[in-house]
Design an enzyme around this catalytic site. Structure first.
Site, mmCIF file in Angstrom:
data_model
loop_
_atom_site.group_PDB
_atom_site.id
_atom_site.type_symbol
_atom_site.label_atom_id
_atom_site.label_comp_id
_atom_site.label_asym_id
_atom_site.label_seq_id
_atom_site.Cartn_x
_atom_site.Cartn_y
_atom_site.Cartn_z
ATOM 1 N N ARG A 25 0.854 -1.195 0.000
ATOM 2 C CA ARG A 25 0.000 0.000 0.000
ATOM 3 C C ARG A 25 0.887 1.241 0.000
ATOM 4 N NH1 ARG A 25 -2.470 -0.090 6.221
ATOM 5 N NH2 ARG A 25 -0.468 -0.031 7.268
ATOM 6 N N ASN B 36 -4.680 8.257 4.850
ATOM 7 C CA ASN B 36 -4.489 7.422 6.038
ATOM 8 C C ASN B 36 -3.007 7.371 6.356
ATOM 9 O OD1 ASN B 36 -5.801 5.482 7.990
ATOM 10 N ND2 ASN B 36 -4.176 4.174 7.207
ATOM 11 N N GLU B 37 -2.679 7.705 7.585
ATOM 12 C CA GLU B 37 -1.283 7.639 8.033
ATOM 13 C C GLU B 37 -0.317 8.111 6.940
ATOM 14 O OE1 GLU B 37 -0.244 3.905 9.891
ATOM 15 O OE2 GLU B 37 -1.157 4.572 11.756
ATOM 16 N N GLU C 206 -6.841 4.923 16.120
ATOM 17 C CA GLU C 206 -6.587 3.482 16.024
ATOM 18 C C GLU C 206 -5.809 3.031 17.246
ATOM 19 O OE1 GLU C 206 -4.313 2.185 12.667
ATOM 20 O OE2 GLU C 206 -5.446 3.378 11.245
ATOM 21 N N GLU D 15 -2.789 -8.598 7.120
ATOM 22 C CA GLU D 15 -3.103 -8.259 8.510
ATOM 23 C C GLU D 15 -4.033 -9.272 9.167
ATOM 24 O OE1 GLU D 15 -2.255 -3.536 8.785
ATOM 25 O OE2 GLU D 15 -4.254 -4.084 8.074
ATOM 26 N N PHE E 128 -3.417 -11.645 11.061
ATOM 27 C CA PHE E 128 -3.082 -11.959 12.456
ATOM 28 C C PHE E 128 -3.167 -10.739 13.373
ATOM 29 C CE2 PHE E 128 -0.948 -15.482 10.189
ATOM 30 C CZ PHE E 128 -1.690 -16.515 10.738
ATOM 31 N N HIS E 129 -3.702 -9.642 12.849
ATOM 32 C CA HIS E 129 -3.908 -8.459 13.688
ATOM 33 C C HIS E 129 -5.232 -8.636 14.431
ATOM 34 C CE1 HIS E 129 -4.267 -4.286 14.933
ATOM 35 N NE2 HIS E 129 -3.077 -4.022 14.421
HETATM 36 C C1 GAL Z 1 -2.014 1.394 10.941
HETATM 37 C C2 GAL Z 1 -2.843 1.563 9.697
HETATM 38 C C3 GAL Z 1 -3.988 0.573 9.640
HETATM 39 C C4 GAL Z 1 -3.523 -0.799 10.015
HETATM 40 C C5 GAL Z 1 -2.910 -0.744 11.389
HETATM 41 C C6 GAL Z 1 -2.455 -2.094 11.910
HETATM 42 O O1 GAL Z 1 -0.715 1.817 10.708
HETATM 43 O O2 GAL Z 1 -3.356 2.859 9.598
HETATM 44 O O3 GAL Z 1 -4.527 0.566 8.336
HETATM 45 O O4 GAL Z 1 -2.583 -1.238 9.085
HETATM 46 O O5 GAL Z 1 -1.791 0.095 11.363
HETATM 47 O O6 GAL Z 1 -1.846 -1.966 13.184
#
Ligand code: GAL
Ligand code: ZN
Length: 663
Positions: A108, A146-147, A304, A352, A354-355
């Site tokens: 990304r 985003n970020e 987040e 992601e 496993f997040h």
């Molecule tokens: C952030 C991001 C999210 C997701 C998250 C996972 O950096 O904005 O999209 O990737 O981390 O921890």
């Protein structure tokens, strides 16, 4: 922007799921107390499958579902990850690293921030979104990008090189001025023509520090221009809808949050403390204090955090029971008006999977989801906190251009500015004292104590502000390697601390960095300890010596100095005292400044913060320690998270316990 309540929710990526799952999402969200979700962040390829051809039907239905469920949308502009067709048709949008390697699609954020092609396509999409959803009943907030700068902190491609030249022309006017600012008489670097000027690409040895510093400034500007382009489109369509973009926590080197904050209506932060690290809440606290200070105390949004484990560290610890709650309330204590997560439903595929998520892969009957629901209910019951503010008597000064410069190469020794901040901020946090983290151009009038770690790059304007602070009775603490260069990386004439020499009453003659893991003996008025990392040969010129080195070549020479100036005093540390001694130094300067802890006699490990609003004040007590802690209150108060009808004047907090006391 004032919210009627503390918002609760998270990123929601319905495009990863068939539509029949969405109804269940809405039901479970409502049950969990969700009031805001960030939608569409990575949906560009789904809403614009081919250039200029839009498929918004499915997204309309997502927003309609949210509106029907009474859940607000933090609506993303969807430009954080361009679809594969963009770089297929326009390969020049792909960013380059300093060594010339292209960063390809497949993850990304694979775009060059200076790319007119990227910007044009992003703007076109944002026009569509603003026109289509600007009056949608679910819309509460625009979530721009985003970020920004998360993965691509700078781009070194030819498009960026041309944009960098344009930026330099705006800054310097002509090549001669650039040559002067960059000290190009050194190593035969003199430019004869703009076309010779390049980004600081990988070179045989140390690059020009002024060029690197300007490139960091430029890169931040180039990324900011992507944001403001979208922001301006949104403001034109929906002047009344607030907008934000989420900063990377705790602080992110390439993005100057202080500058960016001024371009937003509300600031938001992503925060991922590491459960393996016992001091991680202190680092998080630093980030929260900074983001709050970025808009002078205005409530901010925790955009987040992970409900449990992340997946992107080398080793990823889950948050033990109660930790997610404790850290969520910590953010609120430090000024957040939203507790949001990444993400609502755990991804089944992709990088992601496993997040952790608010709704784990294993379903709603899980430890994490139960904790999410309990927290959602608590947050809903604490609506009256929204809009209240934190106040601080202490400020720690942080400056992005200094960060870019102080960590440059070919210095006496490498320095890590965040480690320096941590060393100064930690003892203040541990002493139960609230601290703002402010830029050099902040109004210092409200602070009794200002702490300035390693401000290597110092402008005369900042020096004047610090001098005025002490003159009118403030206390200042400055530490080593400060006041070394100006804004173009040229040494201040006469030596460090440059324009602060008169205020600090001393001159640094030589830097004596310590060997790796080396330390140096320190005697601070009879209290003995070690200095870490650095030492200096200081010649006092008016300052009083409060502490000396006790080892090696600098034995007997000044290590800690204090200079009375105007109505106040300025302290100087020529090394970084070990944590115990640093605590002693900070306790002493704090006492001199008349700054008291939030409450007297608080147990170690208990964080105490106040938020104020109107005639009310709320005391947050958070037990980060491993043992129960008891706190005596000055007067009986009601715990918003406990028995509402039973005021108490003695609060016992189990480990990870939280109380929010109204007085
Ligand atoms: C952030 C991001 C999210 C997701 C998250 C996972 O950096 O904005 O999209 O990737 O981390 O921890
Ligand atoms: Zn580029």
């Amino acid at each position: 922007m004032t919210m009627p309540r503390i918002l609760f929710g998270g990123d929601y990526n319905p495009e990863q799921w068939p539509e029949d799952v969405w109804a269940e999402d809405m039901k479970l969200m409502v049950e969990a107390g969700v009031s805001l979700v960030s939608v569409g962040i990575f949906a560009w390829a789904q809403v614009e499958p081919r250039p200029g051809e839009y498929d918004f039907g499915w997204f309309d239905r997502v927003l309609d579902h949210l509106a029907d469920a009474g859940i607000g949308a933090s609506l993303a502009t969807m430009t954080a990850s361009p679809p594969p067709w963009l770089s297929r048709l326009h390969p020049e949008v792909l960013p380059n690293r300093a060594d010339g390697v292209t960063l390809w699609p497949g993850a990304r954020q694979h775009y060059c921030p200076s790319s007119p092609v990227y910007r044009e396509h992003a703007a076109r999409l944002v026009e569509q979104l603003a026109g289509r959803y600007g009056s949608h009943p679910a819309l509460r907030l625009w979530h721009v990008g985003n970020e920004y700068g998360c993965h691509v902190r700078a781009c070194y491609c030819d498009v960026s090189a041309a944009d960098f030249r344009r930026w330099l022309r705006d800054r310097y006017g002509d090549v001669d001025a650039l040559n002067a600012a960059w000290s190009t008489t050194f190593w035969s670097q003199r430019y004869d023509d703009w076309s010779e000027v390049l980004p600081p690409r990988t070179a045989p040895t140390f690059g020009n520090p002024a060029q690197k510093l300007d490139f960091a400034r430029f890169s931040d500007d180039a990324i900011l221009a992507c944001y403001t382009l979208e922001r301006d489109i949104l403001r034109r369509h929906t002047p009344d809808v607030p907008l934000t973009t989420n900063f990377i926590g705790l602080v992110h080197k390439p993005i100057d949050s202080f500058r960016w904050a001024a371009e937003q209506d509300v600031v938001s932060l992503d925060s991922y403390p590491d459960p393996y690290d016992p001091r991680t809440h202190v680092d998080a606290g630093f980030g929260y204090d900074l983001v709050r200070s970025a808009r002078r105390g205005q409530p901010w949004l925790l955009m987040e955090q992970a409900p449990s484990a992340v997946n992107w560290r080398e080793r990823n610890a889950p948050k033990p029971p109660g930790v997610m709650r404790l850290w969520s309330w910590q953010a609120v204590a430090q000024g957040a008006d939203a507790v949001l997560f990444f993400q609502w439903r755990q991804a089944a595929g992709g990088a992601e999977k496993f997040h952790s998520a608010m709704l784990p892969h294993t379903g709603e009957h899980t430890r994490t989801h139960r904790e999410v629901r309990e927290l959602g209910a608590e947050i809903a019951a604490a609506a009256e906190l929204a809009g209240t503010r934190v106040q601080a008597d202490v400020a720690l000064l942080h400056d992005w251009p200094n960060w870019w410069a102080v960590e440059g190469d070919a210095h006496p020794a490498p320095l890590d500015l965040l480690a320096a901040h941590r060393a100064h901020y930690g003892p203040v946090f541990d002493a139960h004292v609230t601290c703002d983290v402010v830029p050099p151009d902040a109004d210092l009038a409200g602070y009794r104590l200002v702490i300035v770690p390693n401000l290597y790059l110092l402008s005369t304007a900042t020096a004047d502000a610090l001098r005025a602070h002490v003159h009118r009775g403030g206390i200042l603490l400055v530490s080593y390697f400060t006041g070394v260069v100006d804004e173009t990386e040229r040494l201040h004439p006469g030596g460090a601390p440059g324009p602060l020499r008169d205020l600090l009453g001393l001159r640094v003659e030589e830097f004596w960095p310590l060997p790796v893991d080396g330390t140096i003996g320190l005697n601070l008025g009879g209290r003995h300890g070690r200095g870490l990392e650095w030492s200096e040969w200081v010649e006092p010129a008016g300052a009083q010596v409060m502490g000396t080195f006790t080892d090696g070549e600098l034995t007997g020479r000044p290590a800690v100095l204090r200079h009375s100036y105007g109505e106040g005093a300025a302290w100087y540390l020529a090394t970084r005292p070990d944590p115990a001694l640093m605590r002693a130094v900070l306790d002493q300067v704090r006492a001199e400044a008349g700054v008291a802890p939030v409450l007297p006699d608080l147990p170690d490990g208990v964080q105490a913060v106040r938020r104020h609003g109107g005639y009310r004040s709320y005391l947050f007590l958070l037990n980060h320690g491993g043992t129960p802690a008891t706190v005596a209150l000055p007067a009986p108060a009601v715990d918003l998270l406990g028995e509402q009808d039973a005021p108490t004047d003695l609060v016992t907090l189990p480990p990870r316990g939280v109380a929010v006391l109204r007085s």
